[in-house]
Design a protein around this motif. Structure first.
Motif, mmCIF file in Angstrom:
data_model
loop_
_atom_site.group_PDB
_atom_site.id
_atom_site.type_symbol
_atom_site.label_atom_id
_atom_site.label_comp_id
_atom_site.label_asym_id
_atom_site.label_seq_id
_atom_site.Cartn_x
_atom_site.Cartn_y
_atom_site.Cartn_z
ATOM 1 N N PHE A 26 1.107 -1.326 0.076
ATOM 2 C CA PHE A 26 0.412 -0.263 0.250
ATOM 3 C C PHE A 26 0.752 0.975 -0.442
ATOM 4 C CE2 PHE A 26 -2.026 -3.338 2.347
ATOM 5 C CZ PHE A 26 -3.407 -3.804 1.935
ATOM 6 N N SER A 27 0.764 2.211 -0.484
ATOM 7 C CA SER A 27 1.506 3.166 -0.684
ATOM 8 C C SER A 27 0.394 5.001 -0.419
ATOM 9 C CB SER A 27 1.915 3.635 -1.325
ATOM 10 O OG SER A 27 1.378 3.499 -2.910
ATOM 11 N N LYS A 28 0.820 5.587 0.391
ATOM 12 C CA LYS A 28 -0.458 6.978 -0.120
ATOM 13 C C LYS A 28 0.213 8.379 -0.980
ATOM 14 C CE LYS A 28 -1.899 8.102 5.000
ATOM 15 N NZ LYS A 28 -1.724 8.965 5.872
ATOM 16 N N GLU A 29 -0.161 8.540 -1.315
ATOM 17 C CA GLU A 29 -0.041 9.844 -2.963
ATOM 18 C C GLU A 29 -0.992 10.847 -2.782
ATOM 19 O OE1 GLU A 29 -1.975 8.558 -6.842
ATOM 20 O OE2 GLU A 29 0.318 7.819 -6.647
ATOM 21 N N PHE A 30 -0.956 12.281 -3.036
ATOM 22 C CA PHE A 30 -1.256 13.453 -3.323
ATOM 23 C C PHE A 30 -2.099 13.190 -4.386
ATOM 24 C CE2 PHE A 30 0.504 14.600 0.670
ATOM 25 C CZ PHE A 30 -0.412 15.337 1.546
ATOM 26 N N ARG A 31 -3.388 13.259 -4.494
ATOM 27 C CA ARG A 31 -4.341 13.554 -6.104
ATOM 28 C C ARG A 31 -4.584 14.837 -6.510
ATOM 29 N NH1 ARG A 31 -6.179 9.024 -8.175
ATOM 30 N NH2 ARG A 31 -4.456 6.742 -7.908
ATOM 31 N N LYS A 32 -5.346 14.949 -7.276
ATOM 32 C CA LYS A 32 -5.517 16.770 -7.806
ATOM 33 C C LYS A 32 -6.351 17.829 -6.542
ATOM 34 C CE LYS A 32 -6.695 15.720 -13.051
ATOM 35 N NZ LYS A 32 -7.251 15.106 -13.646
ATOM 36 N N LYS A 33 -5.722 18.423 -6.372
ATOM 37 C CA LYS A 33 -6.231 19.621 -5.114
ATOM 38 C C LYS A 33 -5.974 19.531 -4.454
ATOM 39 C CE LYS A 33 -10.494 20.618 -8.580
ATOM 40 N NZ LYS A 33 -11.876 20.811 -8.251
ATOM 41 N N GLY A 34 -5.108 18.386 -4.063
ATOM 42 C CA GLY A 34 -4.749 18.807 -2.962
ATOM 43 C C GLY A 34 -5.087 17.473 -1.753
ATOM 44 N N ILE A 35 -5.429 16.593 -2.385
ATOM 45 C CA ILE A 35 -6.661 15.156 -2.034
ATOM 46 C C ILE A 35 -5.529 14.363 -1.681
ATOM 47 C CG2 ILE A 35 -8.100 13.745 -2.123
ATOM 48 C CD1 ILE A 35 -9.634 15.985 -4.098
#
Length: 274
Positions: free
Chosen positions: A119-128
């Motif tokens: 599993f990994s975390k990441e930031f998508r559009k608009k900082g979500i």
């Protein structure tokens, strides 16, 4: 005095301290099998704990479809068979937790089978910020005869996903989905495709607030669509019923209004002769 200037008592104390320290390090992250809490015989519940606190939990049923080769009756040609089996509830668990990456390793049959989910975390559009399954590996041994009968050239193989981004979920929430989610893994056994199907899923690899407790669920789109399909006929029926009631009410008032109005005779010639 010892060789390095320590007394025997001091050396024993240091040895004991080292053993305890090693035990603490090894005990920081441990796997827990909680499958006995589920009434579903196909569903497994596994957790990874760090420093006595749950940092990763998975609850799901998993089914594998694995192709493998057997020798044909003529002793020359190869035939591809399919082995289908579930992930057992009594598997052994290992795992690791970090702030942006975590993983769980699920093994059974003396490590003849090992499922690794990353599993990994990441930031998508608009900082979500979201988390996702970034990689899945499945190690299997065709020499294990419970699921692989008369396998040709038996041995261990590893099947992996490629550029995976699955079960994308907002950070701080658990992923919940009753519908089947299917992944395809490519095996080192002549690039055969392994099918891994998950259902009755609830997973959370980060930000678990309470021990052994999932956070608020984020329902998968498939479940939302199926629920809408189930409730839509009911909603339409209610709307249709309301329309019929309104029409009947309007018609009833129309009859009452027309009944109270004076009726003029249709043949008005009688008034002319008066």
């Amino acid at each position: 005095m010892g060789r390095f200037g320590f007394s025997t008592t001091e050396s024993a104390g240091l040895l004991l301290f080292g053993v305890l320290a090693l035990s603490v390090v090894l005990g920081e992250q441990e796997g827990e099998n909680l499958s006995g809490l589920s009434n579903n015989p196909d569903k497994a519940i596994f957790a990874v704990r760090e420093n006595g606190t749950t940092c990763l939990m998975v609850e799901f049923a998993v089914r594998f479809l694995v192709p493998y080769d057997v020798l044909a009756l003529n002793g020359i040609d190869l035939i591809t068979e399919q082995s289908s089996f579930n992930l057992p509830r009594g598997a052994e668990i290992e795992g690791e937790c970090a702030s942006t990456e975590s993983e769980i390793h699920i093994s059974w049959k003396n490590k003849a089978y090992t499922l690794r989910i990353y599993f990994s975390k990441e930031f998508r559009k608009k900082g979500i910020e979201v988390w996702k399954i970034s990689k899945v590996q499945f190690v299997y041994d065709t020499a294990e005869t419970t699921h692989f009968i008369n396998a040709y050239n038996p041995g261990k193989h590893t099947a992996s996903t490629h550029r995976l981004s699955a079960l994308v979920t907002p950070a701080g929430l658990s992923y919940l989905c009753a519908a089947q989610q299917t992944l395809t893994l490519i095996s080192t056994d002549h690039q055969k495709g392994i099918t891994m199907s998950m259902y009755d899923i609830q997973i959370q690899p980060f930000d678990i607030a309470s021990d052994f407790m999932f956070s608020e669920p984020y329902k998968c789109i498939t479940d939302q669509r199926e629920r809408l399909e189930e409730t839509l006929p009911l909603i339409l029926g209610v709307i249709l019923g309301l329309v019929i009631v309104i029409m009947l009410t309007v018609y009833h008032f129309h009859l009452k209004l027309t009944a109270t109005q004076p009726q003029l005779p249709r043949d008005r010639s009688m008034y002319k002769n008066m």
